[in-house]
Write a protein that holds these residues in place. Structure first.
Motif, PDB file in Angstrom:
ATOM      1  N   ARG A 139      24.346 -37.389 -66.945  1.00  0.00           N
ATOM      2  CA  ARG A 139      24.225 -36.529 -65.762  1.00  0.00           C
ATOM      3  C   ARG A 139      22.866 -36.740 -65.085  1.00  0.00           C
ATOM      4  O   ARG A 139      22.774 -36.803 -63.856  1.00  0.00           O
ATOM      5  N   TYR A 140      21.839 -36.815 -65.887  1.00  0.00           N
ATOM      6  CA  TYR A 140      20.505 -37.004 -65.308  1.00  0.00           C
ATOM      7  C   TYR A 140      20.356 -38.379 -64.679  1.00  0.00           C
ATOM      8  O   TYR A 140      19.645 -38.541 -63.682  1.00  0.00           O
ATOM      9  N   PHE A 158      13.589 -31.138 -80.603  1.00  0.00           N
ATOM     10  CA  PHE A 158      13.170 -30.378 -79.425  1.00  0.00           C
ATOM     11  C   PHE A 158      11.760 -29.821 -79.618  1.00  0.00           C
ATOM     12  O   PHE A 158      11.547 -28.608 -79.699  1.00  0.00           O
ATOM     13  N   GLN A 192      15.438 -26.768 -74.946  1.00  0.00           N
ATOM     14  CA  GLN A 192      16.690 -26.191 -75.432  1.00  0.00           C
ATOM     15  C   GLN A 192      17.232 -25.099 -74.531  1.00  0.00           C
ATOM     16  O   GLN A 192      18.373 -24.684 -74.683  1.00  0.00           O
ATOM     17  N   ASP A 222      21.597 -26.411 -70.874  1.00  0.00           N
ATOM     18  CA  ASP A 222      20.681 -27.426 -70.337  1.00  0.00           C
ATOM     19  C   ASP A 222      20.145 -26.890 -69.015  1.00  0.00           C
ATOM     20  O   ASP A 222      20.795 -26.963 -67.976  1.00  0.00           O
ATOM     21  N   ALA A 279      14.301 -40.009 -73.552  1.00  0.00           N
ATOM     22  CA  ALA A 279      14.432 -38.913 -74.515  1.00  0.00           C
ATOM     23  C   ALA A 279      13.167 -38.811 -75.354  1.00  0.00           C
ATOM     24  O   ALA A 279      12.387 -39.775 -75.467  1.00  0.00           O
ATOM     25  N   GLY A 321      13.715 -31.632 -71.169  1.00  0.00           N
ATOM     26  CA  GLY A 321      14.168 -31.895 -72.528  1.00  0.00           C
ATOM     27  C   GLY A 321      14.261 -30.685 -73.424  1.00  0.00           C
ATOM     28  O   GLY A 321      14.494 -30.826 -74.627  1.00  0.00           O
ATOM     29  N   ALA A 356      14.888 -36.068 -70.809  1.00  0.00           N
ATOM     30  CA  ALA A 356      16.033 -35.229 -71.160  1.00  0.00           C
ATOM     31  C   ALA A 356      16.545 -35.633 -72.538  1.00  0.00           C
ATOM     32  O   ALA A 356      16.547 -36.824 -72.878  1.00  0.00           O
ATOM     33  N   ASN A 357      16.963 -34.636 -73.293  1.00  0.00           N
ATOM     34  CA  ASN A 357      17.493 -34.888 -74.637  1.00  0.00           C
ATOM     35  C   ASN A 357      18.984 -34.615 -74.761  1.00  0.00           C
ATOM     36  O   ASN A 357      19.560 -34.808 -75.825  1.00  0.00           O
ATOM     37  N   ARG A 358      19.582 -34.154 -73.666  1.00  0.00           N
ATOM     38  CA  ARG A 358      21.027 -33.936 -73.597  1.00  0.00           C
ATOM     39  C   ARG A 358      21.515 -34.413 -72.236  1.00  0.00           C
ATOM     40  O   ARG A 358      20.758 -34.488 -71.282  1.00  0.00           O
ATOM     41  N   ASN A 359      22.799 -34.714 -72.167  1.00  0.00           N
ATOM     42  CA  ASN A 359      23.438 -35.022 -70.879  1.00  0.00           C
ATOM     43  C   ASN A 359      22.721 -36.128 -70.101  1.00  0.00           C
ATOM     44  O   ASN A 359      22.537 -36.049 -68.880  1.00  0.00           O
ATOM     45  N   ALA A 360      22.331 -37.186 -70.824  1.00  0.00           N
ATOM     46  CA  ALA A 360      21.586 -38.267 -70.176  1.00  0.00           C
ATOM     47  C   ALA A 360      22.365 -38.868 -69.006  1.00  0.00           C
ATOM     48  O   ALA A 360      21.771 -39.234 -67.981  1.00  0.00           O
TER      49      ALA A 360
END
Length: 202
Positions: A66-67, A82, A22, A30, A76, A20, A60-64
């Motif tokens: 993809r994960y 962050f 930066q 990411d 998240a 998660g 994860a806080n971005r691109n959920a």
């Protein structure tokens, strides 16, 4: 009592891959999705951590989306902006199905295959709230195992504005677990230069 026997007496464990951050030292990308030997770094960590736990989450806080492709639930941070690995642990403790929660960062693709069993054995023996991996005189707080019921304590710590992992676990009954025999397994990849250096067969 052997590690395996001690582990059998432990509660089920939820594992979480901490992805998660930066990625500031890698240019704000990411980090968990940066490729190492043709695969996202997080994929290496998932592959090593998943067999060691009863449930796996990815923080994860971005691109959920993809994960999610890794096949595990993505959670998240509940703490905004962050707030660091403790916020990832906080999210995992909030979402975990099991009484104990183990963490590993997305940028350490070589983590030990017996990480969780050794942490669990030490935590059970010491009757501790939290177990932290250590190599020689260096603790690695993001490789930890803790009880889910420390969540209110962690929530209060984060709400006070604190973010330091080591300062938090110093307030708990903690056992540091030596992994001197596997020091290279805790190498992490923070920069593009380090990624290039490790992007070769090992």
């Amino acid at each position: 009592m052997a590690h395996a026997d001690l582990l059998m007496t432990c509660p089920p464990i939820t594992g979480v891959v901490l992805a998660g951050g930066q990625g500031r030292r890698m240019g704000g990308v990411d980090k968990g999705l940066q490729e190492l030997q043709g695969r996202p770094m997080s994929a290496w960590v998932v592959e090593r951590l998943a067999p060691q736990v009863d449930e796996l989450l990815i923080n994860a806080n971005r691109n959920a989306e993809r994960y999610t492709e890794f096949g595990y639930r993505v959670v998240a941070d509940k703490i905004p902006d962050f707030a660091g690995p403790l916020a990832g642990l906080h999210a995992a403790l909030s979402a975990a199905s099991h009484p104990w929660v183990a963490t590993a960062p997305c940028d350490s693709p070589f983590l030990p295959s017996d990480l969780v069993s050794r942490l669990a054995a030490a935590m059970r023996t010491a009757d501790a709230d939290l177990a932290v991996a250590r190599t020689f005189d260096q603790p690695h707080p993001v490789f930890c195992l803790c009880k889910r019921d420390v969540l209110p304590h962690l929530t209060a710590y984060l709400q006070s504005g604190e973010r330091k992992f080591d300062r938090w676990y110093a307030t708990l009954k903690t056992v540091e677990v030596p992994f001197d025999d596997a020091a290279s397994a805790f190498e992490n990849i923070n920069t593009r230069e380090e990624l290039q250096r490790f992007d070769a067969p090992r």
